[in-house]
Design a protein around this motif. Structure first.
Motif, PDB file in Angstrom:
ATOM      1  N   ALA A 138       1.053  -1.558   0.123  1.00 30.85           N
ATOM      2  CA  ALA A 138      -0.021   0.001  -0.039  1.00 30.85           C
ATOM      3  C   ALA A 138       1.006   0.896   0.242  1.00 30.85           C
ATOM      4  CB  ALA A 138      -0.902   0.152   0.957  1.00 30.85           C
ATOM      5  N   HIS A 139       0.691   2.265  -1.090  1.00 30.15           N
ATOM      6  CA  HIS A 139       0.825   3.479  -0.734  1.00 30.15           C
ATOM      7  C   HIS A 139      -0.053   4.215  -1.225  1.00 30.15           C
ATOM      8  CE1 HIS A 139       2.951   3.185  -4.636  1.00 30.15           C
ATOM      9  NE2 HIS A 139       2.252   3.072  -5.635  1.00 30.15           N
ATOM     10  N   ARG A 140       0.520   5.841  -1.414  1.00 28.23           N
ATOM     11  CA  ARG A 140      -0.379   6.997  -2.331  1.00 28.23           C
ATOM     12  C   ARG A 140       0.145   7.798  -2.587  1.00 28.23           C
ATOM     13  NH1 ARG A 140      -3.900   9.614   3.189  1.00 28.23           N
ATOM     14  NH2 ARG A 140      -1.917  10.040   4.228  1.00 28.23           N
ATOM     15  N   HIS A 141      -0.449   8.325  -3.646  1.00 28.36           N
ATOM     16  CA  HIS A 141       0.454   9.326  -3.866  1.00 28.36           C
ATOM     17  C   HIS A 141      -0.032  10.672  -4.529  1.00 28.36           C
ATOM     18  CE1 HIS A 141      -0.015   6.792  -7.629  1.00 28.36           C
ATOM     19  NE2 HIS A 141       0.035   6.142  -6.972  1.00 28.36           N
ATOM     20  N   GLY A 185     -10.313   2.269   1.173  1.00 26.50           N
ATOM     21  CA  GLY A 185     -11.307   1.066   1.854  1.00 26.50           C
ATOM     22  C   GLY A 185     -11.882   0.521   1.565  1.00 26.50           C
ATOM     23  N   GLU A 186     -11.670   0.092   0.502  1.00 23.84           N
ATOM     24  CA  GLU A 186     -12.448  -1.435  -0.374  1.00 23.84           C
ATOM     25  C   GLU A 186     -11.834  -2.179  -1.308  1.00 23.84           C
ATOM     26  OE1 GLU A 186     -16.475  -1.112  -3.417  1.00 23.84           O
ATOM     27  OE2 GLU A 186     -16.596   0.576  -1.576  1.00 23.84           O
ATOM     28  N   ARG A 187     -12.596  -2.840  -1.386  1.00 19.70           N
ATOM     29  CA  ARG A 187     -11.272  -4.290  -2.068  1.00 19.70           C
ATOM     30  C   ARG A 187     -12.643  -4.144  -3.342  1.00 19.70           C
ATOM     31  NH1 ARG A 187      -8.435  -9.547   0.611  1.00 19.70           N
ATOM     32  NH2 ARG A 187      -6.885  -8.270   1.680  1.00 19.70           N
ATOM     33  N   SER A 226      -6.065  10.163  -7.071  1.00 17.99           N
ATOM     34  CA  SER A 226      -4.760  11.410  -6.221  1.00 17.99           C
ATOM     35  C   SER A 226      -5.441  11.203  -4.796  1.00 17.99           C
ATOM     36  CB  SER A 226      -5.260  12.738  -6.720  1.00 17.99           C
ATOM     37  OG  SER A 226      -4.276  13.489  -6.064  1.00 17.99           O
ATOM     38  N   GLY A 227      -3.988  10.383  -4.042  1.00 14.12           N
ATOM     39  CA  GLY A 227      -3.712  10.304  -2.831  1.00 14.12           C
ATOM     40  C   GLY A 227      -4.728   9.440  -1.720  1.00 14.12           C
ATOM     41  N   ALA A 228      -5.831   8.778  -2.479  1.00 15.46           N
ATOM     42  CA  ALA A 228      -5.849   7.447  -1.767  1.00 15.46           C
ATOM     43  C   ALA A 228      -5.217   5.943  -1.837  1.00 15.46           C
ATOM     44  CB  ALA A 228      -6.529   6.929  -3.423  1.00 15.46           C
ATOM     45  N   TRP A 229      -5.524   5.723  -0.822  1.00 12.65           N
ATOM     46  CA  TRP A 229      -4.275   4.516  -0.158  1.00 12.65           C
ATOM     47  C   TRP A 229      -4.334   3.284  -1.410  1.00 12.65           C
ATOM     48  CZ3 TRP A 229      -0.354   5.182   2.269  1.00 12.65           C
ATOM     49  CH2 TRP A 229      -0.096   6.030   3.230  1.00 12.65           C
ATOM     50  N   ASP A 288       1.216  -3.524   4.728  1.00 11.85           N
ATOM     51  CA  ASP A 288       1.043  -4.040   3.237  1.00 11.85           C
ATOM     52  C   ASP A 288      -0.106  -4.130   2.553  1.00 11.85           C
ATOM     53  OD1 ASP A 288       4.390  -4.663   2.932  1.00 11.85           O
ATOM     54  OD2 ASP A 288       3.783  -7.045   2.899  1.00 11.85           O
ATOM     55  N   GLU A 289      -1.221  -3.995   3.202  1.00  3.14           N
ATOM     56  CA  GLU A 289      -2.469  -4.055   3.018  1.00  3.14           C
ATOM     57  C   GLU A 289      -2.959  -3.095   3.907  1.00  3.14           C
ATOM     58  OE1 GLU A 289      -3.577  -7.947   1.083  1.00  3.14           O
ATOM     59  OE2 GLU A 289      -3.215  -8.429   2.366  1.00  3.14           O
ATOM     60  N   GLN A 290      -3.821  -2.360   3.195  1.00  2.00           N
ATOM     61  CA  GLN A 290      -4.659  -1.056   4.066  1.00  2.00           C
ATOM     62  C   GLN A 290      -6.370  -1.837   4.721  1.00  2.00           C
ATOM     63  OE1 GLN A 290      -7.175   1.292   1.260  1.00  2.00           O
ATOM     64  NE2 GLN A 290      -5.938   0.763  -0.038  1.00  2.00           N
ATOM     65  N   LEU A 291      -6.540  -1.218   5.992  1.00  2.00           N
ATOM     66  CA  LEU A 291      -7.407  -1.936   6.327  1.00  2.00           C
ATOM     67  C   LEU A 291      -8.830  -1.956   5.429  1.00  2.00           C
ATOM     68  CD1 LEU A 291      -8.802  -2.808   9.195  1.00  2.00           C
ATOM     69  CD2 LEU A 291      -9.017  -1.068   9.585  1.00  2.00           C
ATOM     70  N   ILE A 292      -9.267  -2.735   5.495  1.00  2.00           N
ATOM     71  CA  ILE A 292     -10.644  -2.397   4.765  1.00  2.00           C
ATOM     72  C   ILE A 292     -11.506  -2.883   5.501  1.00  2.00           C
ATOM     73  CG2 ILE A 292     -12.350  -3.819   3.787  1.00  2.00           C
ATOM     74  CD1 ILE A 292      -9.844  -3.416   2.009  1.00  2.00           C
ATOM     75  N   THR A 293     -12.262  -1.248   5.171  1.00  2.00           N
ATOM     76  CA  THR A 293     -13.571  -1.171   6.059  1.00  2.00           C
ATOM     77  C   THR A 293     -14.866  -0.424   5.378  1.00  2.00           C
ATOM     78  OG1 THR A 293     -13.330   1.963   4.996  1.00  2.00           O
ATOM     79  CG2 THR A 293     -11.419   0.741   7.644  1.00  2.00           C
ATOM     80  N   ARG A 294     -14.893  -0.618   3.822  1.00  2.00           N
ATOM     81  CA  ARG A 294     -16.424  -0.901   3.610  1.00  2.00           C
ATOM     82  C   ARG A 294     -16.530  -2.662   3.143  1.00  2.00           C
ATOM     83  NH1 ARG A 294     -14.390   3.922   1.547  1.00  2.00           N
ATOM     84  NH2 ARG A 294     -14.441   3.009  -0.407  1.00  2.00           N
ATOM     85  N   PRO A 295     -17.823  -3.074   3.011  1.00  4.54           N
ATOM     86  CA  PRO A 295     -17.534  -3.929   1.685  1.00  4.54           C
ATOM     87  C   PRO A 295     -17.685  -4.271   0.442  1.00  4.54           C
ATOM     88  CG  PRO A 295     -19.953  -3.188   2.698  1.00  4.54           C
ATOM     89  CD  PRO A 295     -18.769  -2.533   3.342  1.00  4.54           C
TER      90      PRO A 295
END
Length: 365
Positions: free
Chosen positions: A124-127, A147-149, A162-165, A201-208
């Motif tokens: 995971a990164h953001r830019h 936060g969503e897969r 832009s700016g999203a993990w 490595d992986e962001q926290l998933i917060t939405r289904p």
């Protein structure tokens, strides 16, 4: 087999353009003057005007095509040399021959092909840069954005604002390949690049999974949603829906002579392009269809999903098939010919051209 014939790589030299700009002869006194002011970081406009303000677009970007089979072979080899985590993003850049060493496919856009092998995670990164993913091969791997897969299938158009993990993972038993399109050169031009790495490595998933498509992809919006997002809140446009829409439109036979049936992906909140700096499109060319010549100011990257054919870009002819990639430079006339039903994805910097009043097209030229 992809055939690329490039008649001309280099355009007029700067010196040639300068001599045409004013017709002013160079005298010993003028030459001495130019040398003197050069030491003060000054330049006479009349010596360079022809290179700065041209009668029509002149670009070092040239027509070119890449066979997916060649890219895939190189990517598999790269997969045995470096992991997705080591590389952060295991990507091979598609560099335009006229822009080698600059990591550009056009003067304003970047293009690469990414590989994630079974069991791998691209961390995971953001830019600052906005990114699109266009899935070329594989089924069932995922990308996570904000936060969503979402699961990825061939032909899906996926956005990373832009700016999203964002991170990518492959839990299947097959490799996944997708096209990466970014506005890296644009962000570089404005000196506005920032990047941040996640502590996991992986962001926290917060939405289904499917949440964004359910909220914004059914011609409805949440009642309390406030407008203002410049990037679409939908981040996966499934190919199955896109293909169905094109097939439905085919029944009306409303063929555009320059494009066949061509649709643009939109931000459902605003009706504008789905991304602020990159326009993304999908078009259907039926078997035997030959488009009228078309040129526009936005240099465009194409990648067929289905079908085979060729594109005549000026004097260059590029044969293409599924997952191949080719580029049409700014203001180069292009004619597409479909040997069989073809569905073709493309992206360009058209949103910027439109908002700044630069966009120009010529149909049938």
């Amino acid at each position: 087999m992809l055939f690329v014939s490039i008649l001309t790589i280099m355009g007029l030299s700067i010196a040639g353009e300068q001599s045409m700009s004013t017709g002013a002869a160079e005298t010993p006194a003028r030459k001495a003057f130019y040398e003197k002011i050069d030491g003060r970081n000054l330049t006479a406009l009349w010596t360079v005007m022809g290179a700065l303000i041209t009668p029509e677009p002149r670009s070092r970007c040239v027509p070119f095509g890449w066979r997916f089979a060649d890219i895939r072979e190189a990517m598999i080899e790269a997969g045995g040399l470096i992991t997705a985590k080591e590389a952060e993003r295991r990507v091979l850049i598609l560099e335009n021959p006229g822009l080698r060493g600059e990591s550009k496919i056009t003067t304003s856009l970047y293009c690469g092909v990414q590989l994630v092998l079974p069991g791998e995670v691209a961390p995971a990164h953001r830019h600052s840069q906005s990114a699109l993913r266009f899935v070329m091969e594989g089924s069932g791997a995922h990308t996570a954005v904000g936060g969503e897969r979402t699961r990825m299938e061939v032909g899906d158009f996926v956005i990373t604002p832009s700016g999203a993990w964002h991170d990518h993972g492959n839990e299947t038993d097959r490799p996944m390949f997708w096209l990466d399109g970014l506005d890296i050169p644009i962000v570089q031009f404005f000196d506005a690049s920032f990047v941040e790495h996640h502590n996991a490595d992986e962001q926290l998933i917060t939405r289904p999974e499917g949440d964004a498509l359910a909220r914004y992809g059914a011609n409805m919006l949440p009642v309390d949603r406030r407008r203002g997002a410049i990037t679409s809140p939908i981040f996966n446009y499934p190919y199955v829906r896109t293909r169905e829409a094109l097939e439905q439109m085919r029944r009306a036979e409303a063929w555009d002579p320059c494009h066949g049936l061509k649709m643009r992906y939109i931000n459902p909140e605003t009706g504008d392009h789905a991304m602020p700096t990159i326009g993304a499109f999908m078009q259907l060319l039926p078997k035997g269809f030959v488009t009228a010549p078309y040129r526009s100011t936005d240099a465009t990257v194409f990648s067929p999903v289905e079908g085979r054919g060729r594109s005549r870009i000026g004097e260059t002819v590029i044969e293409w098939g599924p997952q191949d990639v080719f580029v049409v430079p700014s203001w180069k006339p292009v004619v597409h010919e479909a040997d069989e039903d073809a569905v073709v994805f493309s992206y360009s910097d058209r949103p910027i051209h439109e908002k700044l009043g630069f966009f120009r097209e010529m149909r049938g030229a």
